[in-house]
Design an enzyme around this catalytic site. Sequence first.
Site, mmCIF file in Angstrom:
data_model
loop_
_atom_site.group_PDB
_atom_site.id
_atom_site.type_symbol
_atom_site.label_atom_id
_atom_site.label_comp_id
_atom_site.label_asym_id
_atom_site.label_seq_id
_atom_site.Cartn_x
_atom_site.Cartn_y
_atom_site.Cartn_z
ATOM 1 N N HIS A 1 0.873 -1.183 0.000
ATOM 2 C CA HIS A 1 0.000 0.000 0.000
ATOM 3 C C HIS A 1 0.909 1.232 0.000
ATOM 4 O O HIS A 1 2.011 1.180 0.563
ATOM 5 C CB HIS A 1 -0.831 -0.043 1.286
ATOM 6 C CG HIS A 1 -1.901 0.992 1.401
ATOM 7 N ND1 HIS A 1 -1.624 2.290 1.761
ATOM 8 C CD2 HIS A 1 -3.237 0.931 1.222
ATOM 9 C CE1 HIS A 1 -2.755 2.981 1.803
ATOM 10 N NE2 HIS A 1 -3.751 2.175 1.480
ATOM 11 N N ASP B 1 3.348 -4.240 8.111
ATOM 12 C CA ASP B 1 2.111 -3.487 7.916
ATOM 13 C C ASP B 1 0.972 -4.486 8.097
ATOM 14 O O ASP B 1 0.676 -5.283 7.203
ATOM 15 C CB ASP B 1 2.108 -2.883 6.502
ATOM 16 C CG ASP B 1 0.765 -2.260 6.152
ATOM 17 O OD1 ASP B 1 -0.193 -2.423 6.929
ATOM 18 O OD2 ASP B 1 0.677 -1.622 5.093
ATOM 19 N N GLN C 1 -4.336 -5.170 7.357
ATOM 20 C CA GLN C 1 -5.388 -6.111 6.936
ATOM 21 C C GLN C 1 -5.358 -7.421 7.721
ATOM 22 O O GLN C 1 -6.136 -8.326 7.447
ATOM 23 C CB GLN C 1 -5.244 -6.414 5.427
ATOM 24 C CG GLN C 1 -5.381 -5.220 4.515
ATOM 25 C CD GLN C 1 -6.792 -4.624 4.523
ATOM 26 O OE1 GLN C 1 -7.758 -5.259 4.970
ATOM 27 N NE2 GLN C 1 -6.925 -3.392 4.053
ATOM 28 N N LYS D 1 -10.199 -0.412 10.860
ATOM 29 C CA LYS D 1 -10.345 -1.617 10.030
ATOM 30 C C LYS D 1 -10.703 -2.843 10.867
ATOM 31 O O LYS D 1 -10.832 -3.943 10.346
ATOM 32 C CB LYS D 1 -9.050 -1.886 9.258
ATOM 33 C CG LYS D 1 -8.775 -0.848 8.158
ATOM 34 C CD LYS D 1 -7.614 -1.267 7.306
ATOM 35 C CE LYS D 1 -7.010 -0.125 6.531
ATOM 36 N NZ LYS D 1 -7.718 0.169 5.282
ATOM 37 N N CYS E 1 -4.584 2.415 -3.763
ATOM 38 C CA CYS E 1 -3.324 2.924 -3.196
ATOM 39 C C CYS E 1 -2.178 1.946 -3.414
ATOM 40 O O CYS E 1 -1.310 1.785 -2.527
ATOM 41 C CB CYS E 1 -3.459 3.235 -1.699
ATOM 42 S SG CYS E 1 -4.580 4.575 -1.374
#
Length: 403
Positions: A120, A197, A200, A223, A361
Amino acid sequence: MQSLKSEFPIFETARKEGKPLIFLDNASTTQKPHCVIDAISGFYTGYYANVGRGLYWPATAASSSYDQAREKVRSFIGASSKKEVIFTSGTTDAVNKVVNSFLLPQLKNGDEVLVSEMEHHSNFVPWQQACESKGAQLKVIPLDAELNLNLSQLASMLTSKVKILAITAISNTLGVKNDLKSIINLAHQHNIKVFVDAAQLPLSEKIDVQKIDCDFLAFSGHKVFGPTGIGVLYGKQALLENMSPLAYGGGMVQKVSIDETIMADLPSKHEAGTPNIAGAIGLAAAIDFINLVGVEEIGRYGAELRKYAVKRLSEIEGLTLLAKEAEGTAILSFTMEGIHPHDIAAFLAEKGIAVRAGHHCTHPLMHKLDIGGTVRVSFNIYNSTEEVDLLKNTLDEIKSFFL
Ligand code: PMP
């Protein structure tokens, strides 16, 4: 799982021209259950005050809730101490903070930073800009034909020049999950620190930072059923201790004189100013909710819906699924021959079906795939196979409308 939809008030109230909301944009953000909304409003209506300062009761209650929120996050990600949990405004903020306080002070001309081709922009641009400012090189680990990270390529890129490897746990565009344990293990064999990261990841599987042995990890509250404006940066205690404060100001100092400032201990050292107290309380309620439902259960449900969507959408001729074989995630991207992703998303929106279209993104990934964008659907516990069927039927309609 179907009954859980009633926990999310938006599905009772939100109607467009009488049509219910079918929300398939969960990789972007998730809807909020009653308990999260109630926790935030309960703070503002019941015991609102600033944290860490006042001795009067709403202040002590707010401080205690803020502290409990940190403990909930600690346990949620398996960190060994609350000192390793820093509240940020989100994943993007956390990446920038690690870039500024960990990477930049040591980065020199000729050094390298590794990211992957599926990152991303939030886990790409900050590292790229840091490299540019110091004459260092950003190196991009390629994906293989199945759009998985090429581990042998990665292994060949791990040299003493590399200062950090920044890698996503799950591609927000493809729904491909990376084998973090192997990647981190490889990097550590070369003494390279790893930033994960995890934006998700939290609704896909139980995070255990000690087991995967990452050096840093970040995710966003919004999220995972929590509010916007709150996120988490996990860092190994020794690293956070050695880093200069992520920002300077009130609340992060022990003593200030005209000549010098002695910083507070972790985690306060990295949290200057009044924090997002309501955000942390909302995130804590979201974590309680996730634990009640079960992370594994949530992950399994989303992955099953993806699998079902792969099956149903495969029936449509001219529709290409990306990373079709990916497993264990709830994100699925596709393109349709001759129809622009934005036209598809706009048509679906008319039917009350919320999906995302575009580059998500991930420009470098779009460049690799040589496409301008995809349509992305992403599932959560309030979605159902019936909604996937409706998506499939509407895509059939779209095909006959446009072609
Ligand atoms: N990384 C990934 C993989 C993401 O999916 C996102 C959000 N789409 C981000 C980073 C950025 O998260 P935020 O906007 O909450 O900072």
